[in-house]
Motif scaffolding. Structure first.
Motif, PDB file in Angstrom:
ATOM      1  N   ARG A 133       0.823  -1.215   0.000  1.00  0.00           N
ATOM      2  CA  ARG A 133       0.000   0.000   0.000  1.00  0.00           C
ATOM      3  C   ARG A 133       0.858   1.267   0.000  1.00  0.00           C
ATOM      4  N   GLY A 134       2.191   1.105  -0.105  1.00  0.00           N
ATOM      5  CA  GLY A 134       3.063   2.275  -0.058  1.00  0.00           C
ATOM      6  C   GLY A 134       3.112   3.031  -1.380  1.00  0.00           C
ATOM      7  N   GLY A 135       2.529   2.447  -2.408  1.00  0.00           N
ATOM      8  CA  GLY A 135       2.494   3.165  -3.680  1.00  0.00           C
ATOM      9  C   GLY A 135       2.793   2.280  -4.874  1.00  0.00           C
ATOM     10  N   VAL A 161       9.272  -1.047   8.973  1.00  0.00           N
ATOM     11  CA  VAL A 161       7.935  -0.607   8.611  1.00  0.00           C
ATOM     12  C   VAL A 161       8.041   0.825   8.117  1.00  0.00           C
ATOM     13  N   ASN A 162       7.517   1.048   6.932  1.00  0.00           N
ATOM     14  CA  ASN A 162       7.594   2.376   6.350  1.00  0.00           C
ATOM     15  C   ASN A 162       6.417   3.211   6.825  1.00  0.00           C
ATOM     16  N   ALA A 163       6.687   4.034   7.830  1.00  0.00           N
ATOM     17  CA  ALA A 163       5.653   4.931   8.348  1.00  0.00           C
ATOM     18  C   ALA A 163       6.108   6.363   8.112  1.00  0.00           C
ATOM     19  N   VAL A 178      10.876  -4.124   3.560  1.00  0.00           N
ATOM     20  CA  VAL A 178      10.305  -2.815   3.870  1.00  0.00           C
ATOM     21  C   VAL A 178       8.850  -2.865   3.434  1.00  0.00           C
ATOM     22  N   ASN A 179       7.958  -2.681   4.378  1.00  0.00           N
ATOM     23  CA  ASN A 179       6.530  -2.649   4.052  1.00  0.00           C
ATOM     24  C   ASN A 179       5.878  -1.416   4.638  1.00  0.00           C
ATOM     25  N   ASN A 180       4.864  -0.977   3.939  1.00  0.00           N
ATOM     26  CA  ASN A 180       4.077   0.150   4.390  1.00  0.00           C
ATOM     27  C   ASN A 180       3.211  -0.236   5.595  1.00  0.00           C
ATOM     28  N   VAL A 181       2.850   0.752   6.376  1.00  0.00           N
ATOM     29  CA  VAL A 181       2.009   0.538   7.563  1.00  0.00           C
ATOM     30  C   VAL A 181       0.703  -0.164   7.192  1.00  0.00           C
ATOM     31  N   GLU A 182       0.037   0.383   6.189  1.00  0.00           N
ATOM     32  CA  GLU A 182      -1.281  -0.159   5.821  1.00  0.00           C
ATOM     33  C   GLU A 182      -1.151  -1.602   5.332  1.00  0.00           C
ATOM     34  N   THR A 183      -0.085  -1.873   4.588  1.00  0.00           N
ATOM     35  CA  THR A 183       0.130  -3.230   4.097  1.00  0.00           C
ATOM     36  C   THR A 183       0.133  -4.210   5.269  1.00  0.00           C
ATOM     37  N   LEU A 184       0.933  -3.883   6.273  1.00  0.00           N
ATOM     38  CA  LEU A 184       1.086  -4.811   7.393  1.00  0.00           C
ATOM     39  C   LEU A 184      -0.174  -4.888   8.245  1.00  0.00           C
TER      40      LEU A 184
END
Ligand SMILES: Cc1cc2nc3c(=O)[nH]c(=O)nc-3n(C[C@H](O)[C@H](O)[C@H](O)COP(=O)(O)O)c2cc1C
Ligand code: SF4
Ligand code: FES
Lengths: 457, 162, 830
Positions: free
Chosen positions: A51-53, A76-78, A232-238
């Motif tokens: 969900r990071g793009g 986590v990419n926040a 590296v994952n987006n917040v929403e993804t996780l």
């Protein structure tokens, strides 16, 4: 249906006891009893996309991590700094445990020694709340120092390695049969580029946030955090992961379309009556639904002129008023791509008929100029140059040909920069000129006000 | 000395990273230095460098790259008004200019009474609650000029009380 | 070497596997990919984006991993975007299109971007004429600019980064070569970026600022004129310069240098050296030199030089003379000495000088050939087990081991320090053994401390032995810090024995090196000059002593006493030092810059240097003056050229058999290829036209059995330190007040030569009531020197570190017990 923003249905789910009462940390428990590969396969099967793009399938990313490497990491990419994006903040503020649980499931699956949540510095208060949630959950023994859930034995007999503390309270790499993984919050300090995954890792290592050359990729040895393989994952993804593990991939895939499964948070801002975050099932709704049903329509009953569906970085969608059929585009990765734009991180900025698109271009290029890390030539110099000329255009001092100039300069940036920021920076110029040339021409004259550059200068 | 005064916090920060990766702590430590000295001065940089085993020049690079470290003295209340596109569509540019005028701030954004430094910022992740600002990185959202003025006066009053 | 095949514009080319693509294209495909940030000596960063090419790889089936075929050919997946060649390594089947419109368009826009903010002040830029940006703009850039002048960024043009290096912020193109050099190569990250985006600038806030022994190298690798040296800034235009190949005369590394010269108005129209640049010799110094070599050349033209022969006439006063008179007088004295003739050769006189000096002493019936300073022993041992032919520290890495013992390598041989440090970065085990902390400790795998005076324990240490024996290749670099001469020999014997027993001799990257003083101690060693002989000369002074290029009285406080016993001192010297005044005959000789000759470096490589500028005063090369004396002693005809001297040496001194000048001048292609006209890697002077030199085979390599003599028992000279005394250990510092560096005092390097100091431990300082900055008197070996106290952690307890050649007066040459007394309180705290 809200599987991310569960606070809508369950008030105070941000509190640990409420979260636990509503099934919290059961997915982690379940995952810890499964072989790691099964966890990854379940996420793969769900077709959960990042969900990071970029929309890269999360399970596939996890499967790149070498399982026999002793130390891997999850970050986590926040960083959430794209203009118009404020979705991850709401997750961290209102449903932090779901993020923590999702991250821990991933950490288990990829044998991570530790989880670092890289959160943008401006989310100072959000970070404090998140740290409290982590401390609460760790104190309750779901993971970390007090965790007593044994992890399945490694076929080769290796004990997993975790980043823990020794007796003196100093950090140390420890071996454990238990899920001793810890979660840390790392606060950024104001740099959009640190949302780019390799710049994020540099920053986490205490350096300037400048992207790295790839390969090696973060998932490869040598490319991740401290050179170790890293997801590296987006917040929403996780935050999606606990649902998938608890209910199974099949249940998850019942939502959305083939290529866009589950739900998505849409950050709606700009000229709508009710800006905000809306979690919607993929494919069930259109842009029009989002803007009118959820966003309460355009302010002052005006006509819509354009949409930036992925913050400042995605191509602008030209909309010719409220009846334009383009508004009937379903909200999925695949359908949004057909408009010539992207879904990206779904930070949807609505602009009405009063907006001057040359001004929009200028706003956005100033953003990228301010955020360019400076590492690579075309982005560093290109964004600077573009701000100079767009400023002149807005000041009414530019020549007609300056519009071609910036179009060409932006075009020259495309495809040659080190990271995608440079590409993003070209978009606002290229697509506003493409879709709204008249907005630029109204500012320019044949002669302009500045002399032409001297030949050979 | 930061090392003594903030021993516990520094220890907790260092404990987050592997033992040989002290450099990772540099950003958090710079916040402590900024808190202590009001801005990131040479003293703070030198101390952070020593704690992380870095050369001061390396720490200076970090202080310079990230916008949340101030390399100049600034007012006690550091205000950031988002004027990025989404906020600007809701009148943030005008809000910023008016607030700046209200504070009688100079070109560097320092208010006449020296208590405030006002700067504009890129997107702060509060686009649905524009206009907004951060004061020392705490959010104040859904503002208009009157609400912002009230906040300013309240802070002024708090200071006067001290 | 494994090779792979790559296809450059469809042409198949075999290249070494794993090579960087830019380098492979340059060296194997004759294709110059333009670069700015890439530098073959540093990790690629892909920043500048200049090296764009089209890249394709053979496609593979995801499931099977098999190559996908199309019409019998592997199907190529072309990358949709241009890729940076500098960040690729070659792989089999890789396709490259390095020309064509797509690539050219990409490059043109990169150059255009770079020039948008570039000041274009080429007409006044030091780099103009040898500037990669200038060259690549001509080759790939647009003809005109589209950037309006008013839009350019205007920045500071004279930012001192230290007092040797200046930054022009407008010219900087943010390639980070300098930052990476300091960080990666030197390991001293005092340069950094500040800010971001278009505001990114090079800065330093370190204290001291940019002031390392290697700082000058950044100006060579800077691809624009952003970094310039205080020495050369606005000094000359590159195209007026003639680059004369030379060899640095300061230390045993023997860095290959180019002296960039031109006729200069300020020098009365004479040729002068405008700058010293590194010259590529991959086995010796790669493309680096230290700042002493770069900036310490001004002594050659100093107006304090000894200009004219001097003679002491009856009555005792010394007066100006002429060559005829001094040569005859010298010959007469030698003839009248009845064989009681000896010589002391300074460690930086050339092979040819040493050879003729030796011939002269032998012809006069003498036999004692001393080498100055007599601090290290064991050239003969290096001659036997010195590093094998083809040794290249630059290729040592994982699996190899290096032991540095009794040396502060950074001060004694800076380039070895740099290369050893990098070998460690590449994975080599580095053990640093010394009586105290040195900077190399920071880059070591293990450090070993031993009490000054005895190094035995190092070779019996289990850990050390294991680390060394486990290694594929082992090099030992020995110094003599804190060792008496016999202990130095004992160390060399032990090292030789260890290496030979463990099989680490006679092959590349194995064997012994030593940090002998000067540029030519090894060459002199082959000619029979030794430190031990010097000690004997001191003990039994001859009637006639010939001293060439050695400032004996400044180096050794005891020298005055034994020199008094010599009837006739004949000195050949660059400067009117104390010895000149004491001599019966003093002859002015030429520096390395005014003549040709050769040095033999610590790795036994014989290397030529060439005449860079015209003679100062009436000076002659030492070998010329000496042959003319010899002519008057034996009636043998004097040689007419240095080459002729060497030619004779090739037949009379076996070590030099292969060293005829044409052999020394040979150059083979080196990798990386940095000296081309492309200038991508900066520096016009890298190109080696003077020769790579010839490495003398070690005796072991030539099949001889190891013969190091009976083990020396060094315990005899062990020093007893009474209570109330400290052990005074003379140490070497790179920037000192020897004549060949001292002359810079008024100039550039003056501020870099530390004020005389001695360093003691904190505990000792406290016990003595001494604080840092106090003036103290160190009394040892019969002399008292007044210096400033430094208090720190480098000196072990009970030890005073006393730098040689820093104080005004001579300090003891060798270690001894001494006392420290506080003379005056610090004026201001240090
Ligand atoms: C300039 C730039 C900024 C980015 N910012 C963010 C961000 O703020 N948050 C984020 O999750 N991903 C951001 N990304 C995408 C990340 O690089 C990365 O793809 C993502 O974190 C992967 O997570 P996902 O697979 O879960 O989406 C950014 C990418 C670029 C090129
Ligand atoms: S594209 Fe921009 S942000 Fe990305 S590396 Fe280049 S300069 Fe940095
Ligand atoms: S990016 Fe390849 S040389 Fe700079």
């Amino acid at each position: 249906m809200n599987i991310i923003y569960r606070e809508v249905d369950i008030p105070n789910i941000r509190e640990l006891d409420v979260y636990v009462k509503n099934g919290g940390y059961q997915a982690l428990k379940k995952a810890l009893s499964m072989p790691r590969a099964d966890v990854i396969n379940e996420v793969k099967a769900s077709n959960l996309r990042g969900r990071g793009g970029a929309g890269f399938p999360a399970g596939v990313k996890w499967s790149f991590i070498p399982q026999d490497n002793p130390i891997n990491y999850l970050t986590v990419n926040a960083d959430e700094s794209e203009t118009g994006t404020f979705k991850d903040r709401q997750i961290m503020e209102n449903n932090p445990h779901q993020l923590i649980e999702g991250a821990l499931i991933c950490a288990y699956a990829i044998k991570a020694a530790a989880v670092y949540i890289y959160i943008r510095g401006e989310y100072w208060d959000v970070a404090a709340g998140l740290e409290k949630a982590i401390a609460d959950a760790e104190a309750a023994g779901y993971f970390g120092r007090k965790n007593t859930t044994p992890v399945p034995a490694d076929p080769k007999g290796n004990k997993p390695k975790y980043l823990g503390l020794n007796q003196d309270g100093m950090s140390a790499i420890i071996e454990s049969e238990y899920f001793a993984c810890r979660v840390f919050v790392h606060l950024g300090a104001g740099a959009y580029i640190c949302g780019e995954e390799s710049a994020l890792l540099e920053s986490l290592e205490g350096k300037m946030g400048q992207p790295r050359v790839r390969p090696p990729f973060p998932a490869n040895k040598g490319g991740g955090l401290y050179s170790e393989p890293t997801v590296v994952n987006n917040v929403e993804t996780l935050a999606n992961v606990p649902f998938i593990i608890a209910n199974g991939a099949a249940e998850y895939k019942k939502m959305g379309t083939e290529q866009s499964t589950g739900t998505k948070v849409f950050c709606l801002s700009g000229h709508v009556n009710k800006p905000g975050n809306y979690e919607l099932e993929f494919g069930k709704y259109t842009l029009r639904d989002l803007i009118y049903t959820y966003g309460g329509g355009i302010r002052g009953g005006r006509q819509i002129k354009g949409i930036l569906p992925s913050g400042g970085s995605g191509p602008v969608i030209r909309v010719n008023g409220n009846d334009d059929p383009i508004l009937d585009t379903p909200l999925t990765y695949e359908d949004m791509a057909k408009t010539g734009s992207i879904l990206g991180s779904a930070s949807i900025i609505i602009m009405d008929e009063t907006v001057d698109m040359a001004w929009v271009a200028s706003k956005v290029i100033h953003f990228f100029h301010h955020e360019s890390c400076g590492k690579c030539t075309p982005c560093r110099e290109g964004t600077y140059w573009l701000t100079k000329v767009t400023d002149r255009i807005l000041a009414g001092e530019a020549k007609d040909s300056d519009i071609d100039l910036i179009h060409n300069v932006a075009n020259n940036m495309k495809g040659v920069t080190l990271c995608a920021l440079g590409e993003f920076a070209a978009n606002p110029i290229l697509f506003t000129i493409k879709h709204y040339p008249e907005d630029f021409k109204q500012h320019t004259t044949a002669a302009g006000k500045l002399p032409a550059p001297a030949a050979g200068d | 000395m930061l090392k003594e005064k903030y021993a516990d916090r520094i220890q907790a920060i260092l404990a987050k990273y592997p033992p040989d990766r002290k450099r990772s702590a540099v950003m958090s430590l710079l916040y402590i230095a900024q808190e202590e000295y009001g801005w990131v001065n040479q003293q703070g940089i030198d101390e952070v460098a020593e704690i992380c085993d870095l050369d001061p020049t390396q720490v200076n690079s970090i202080a310079g790259f990230y916008t949340m470290y101030s390399e100049k003295p600034k007012g006690k209340y550091w205000l950031h008004v988002c004027v990025d596109l989404a906020c600007a569509l809701s009148g943030a540019d005008e809000f910023y200019e008016n607030l700046k005028a209200y504070l009688e701030a100079d070109v560097d954004g320092n208010s006449k009474d020296g208590l405030f430094t006002i700067e504009h910022a890129m997107c702060l992740g509060a686009c649905d609650r524009a206009p907004m600002m951060q004061c020392n990185f705490h959010f104040h959202e859904n503002l208009d000029l009157e609400k912002a003025k009230a906040l300013i006066e309240q802070w002024r009053a708090n200071e006067a009380k001290k | 070497m494994a090779t792979v095949t790559i296809y450059v514009d469809d042409k198949p080319i075999a290249v070494p596997a794993g090579m960087n693509l830019v380098q492979a294209l340059k060296e194997y495909a004759d294709t110059d990919v333009p670069v700015f940030c890439y530098h073959p000596k540093m990790k690629p960063v892909g920043m500048c984006r200049m090296c764009l090419v089209e890249l394709g790889t053979p496609m593979r089936d995801r499931a099977t991993g098999e190559a996908i075929m199309e019409n019998g050919q592997p199907k190529i997946g072309w990358n949709p975007k241009l890729q940076t060649a500098c960040t690729q390594t070659v792989s089999d089947g890789l396709r490259i299109r390095a020309q064509g419109t797509v690539v050219e368009d990409g490059r043109r826009s990169i150059v255009e971007f770079l020039l948008t903010s570039h000041p274009l002040d080429c007409p006044i830029c030091d780099k103009g004429g040898e500037c990669p940006l200038q060259n690549l703009t001509m080759a790939h850039g647009p003809g005109t600019t589209r950037m309006v002048f008013e839009d350019k960024l205007h920045l500071d043009k004279h930012v001192p980064l230290g007092d040797l290096i200046f930054l022009d912020e407008e010219r900087c193109i943010q390639c980070a070569r300098c930052v990476r050099f300091q960080d990666e190569v030197v390991g001293d990250p005092v340069l950094g970026f500040h800010e971001r985006g278009r505001h990114l600038q090079i800065t330093t806030i370190s204290d001291p600022p940019f002031d390392t022994y290697f700082s000058g190298n950044t100006t060579d690798i800077c691809p624009v004129g952003a970094l310039t040296t205080a020495d050369f800034r606005f000094g000359a235009r590159p195209w007026e310069l003639t680059n004369v190949p030379s060899i640095c005369p300061h230390c045993p590394v023997g860095c290959n240098i180019s002296a960039s010269t031109r006729l200069d108005r300020e020098a009365g129209g004479k040729t002068v050296i405008k700058r010293i640049m590194p010259r590529q010799n991959e086995q010796v110094n790669e493309i680096w030199i230290c700042d002493k070599g770069r900036f310490g050349h001004h002594f050659t033209r100093d107006d304090q030089r000894l200009m004219q022969p001097m003679i002491r006439r009856a009555g005792g006063a010394q007066s100006l003379s002429n060559w005829g008179e001094v040569l005859t007088a010298a010959a007469q004295a030698i003839k009248g000495a009845e064989g009681s003739v000896a010589a002391i050769a300074g460690s930086s006189i050339s092979n040819e000088d040493g050879y003729v000096l030796r011939q002269l002493v032998l012809a006069a019936g003498g036999s004692m050939l001393g080498r100055w300073k007599p601090t290290h022993a064991g050239e003969d041992i290096v001659a036997q087990v010195g590093v094998g032919a083809g040794t290249n520290l630059g290729t040592m890495g994982k699996g190899d081991a290096i032991l540095v013992i009794a040396s502060d390598l950074e001060e004694e041989a800076p380039l070895w320090y740099l290369r050893v440090k990098q070998a460690h970065d590449r994975g080599a085990t580095l053990i640093v053994a010394n009586g105290r902390h040195t900077n190399l400790d920071h880059h070591s795998t293990a450090t070993v401390r031993y009490p000054y005076g005895s190094t035995e324990a190092v070779f019996t240490d289990e850990n050390v032995r294991k680390m060394l024996t486990d290694a594929a290749n082992v090099v030992i670099i020995a110094g003599a810090e804190g060792l008496q001469l016999d202990a130095s020999r004992s160390l060399m014997q032990r090292a030789a024995k260890f290496l030979s027993e463990t099989g680490h001799v006679g092959k590349p990257n194995n064997g012994l090196m030593a940090t002998f003083p000067g540029a030519n101690a090894m060459g002199l060693g082959y000619l029979g000059f030794t430190a031990e002989a010097t000690m004997e000369i001191a003990a039994n002074p001859p009637k006639v002593l010939i001293v060439v290029g050695a400032d004996i009285l400044y180096d050794d406080p005891t020298a005055a006493e034994w020199l008094d016993k010599v009837e006739t001192v004949i000195s050949l010297s660059l400067f009117p030092d104390e010895l000149t005044t004491r001599s019966a005959v003093a002859m002015p000789i030429q520096s390395f810059a005014e003549r040709d000759g050769s040095f033999t470096n610590g790795e036994r490589r014989v290397q030529r240097f060439y005449t860079a500028h015209s003679p100062i005063g009436e000076s002659l090369p030492a070998w010329t003056a000496l042959s003319r004396v010899l002519e008057r002693v034996t009636e043998a005809r004097a040689k007419l050229s240095a080459a002729a001297v060497m030619l004779e040496m090739t037949t009379t001194i076996p070590a030099f058999a292969d060293c005829r000048y044409p052999e020394l001048a040979k150059v083979v292609k080196q990798s990386p290829d940095v000296g081309g006209t492309d200038l991508y890697y900066g520096g016009t002077a890298y190109k080696n036209t003077g020769g790579l030199g010839v490495q003398i085979a070690s005796a072991v390599e030539s099949g001889a059995a190891l013969e190091t003599g009976a083990p020396v028992d060094a315990s005899a000279s062990a020093i007893t330190v009474e209570s109330g005394q400290l052990l005074v250990v003379p140490v070497t510092v790179l920037y000192n007040r020897e004549w060949t560096f001292r002359q810079s005092e008024s100039e550039l390097m003056g501020g870099h030569v530390p004020a005389p100091y001695a360093e003691i431990n904190e505990a000792d300082a406290e016990a003595l009531g001494v604080a840092a900055g106090d003036e103290i008197e160190v009394t040892t070996g019969g002399v008292t020197v007044r210096v400033t106290a430094r208090v720190g952690l480098r000196a072990p307890q009970g030890v005073v570190l006393l730098p040689r050649n820093l104080a005004q007066a001579a300090t003891p040459l060798i270690m001894g017990a001494g006392v420290v007394a506080r003379a005056r309180e610090a004026v201001s705290a240090v």
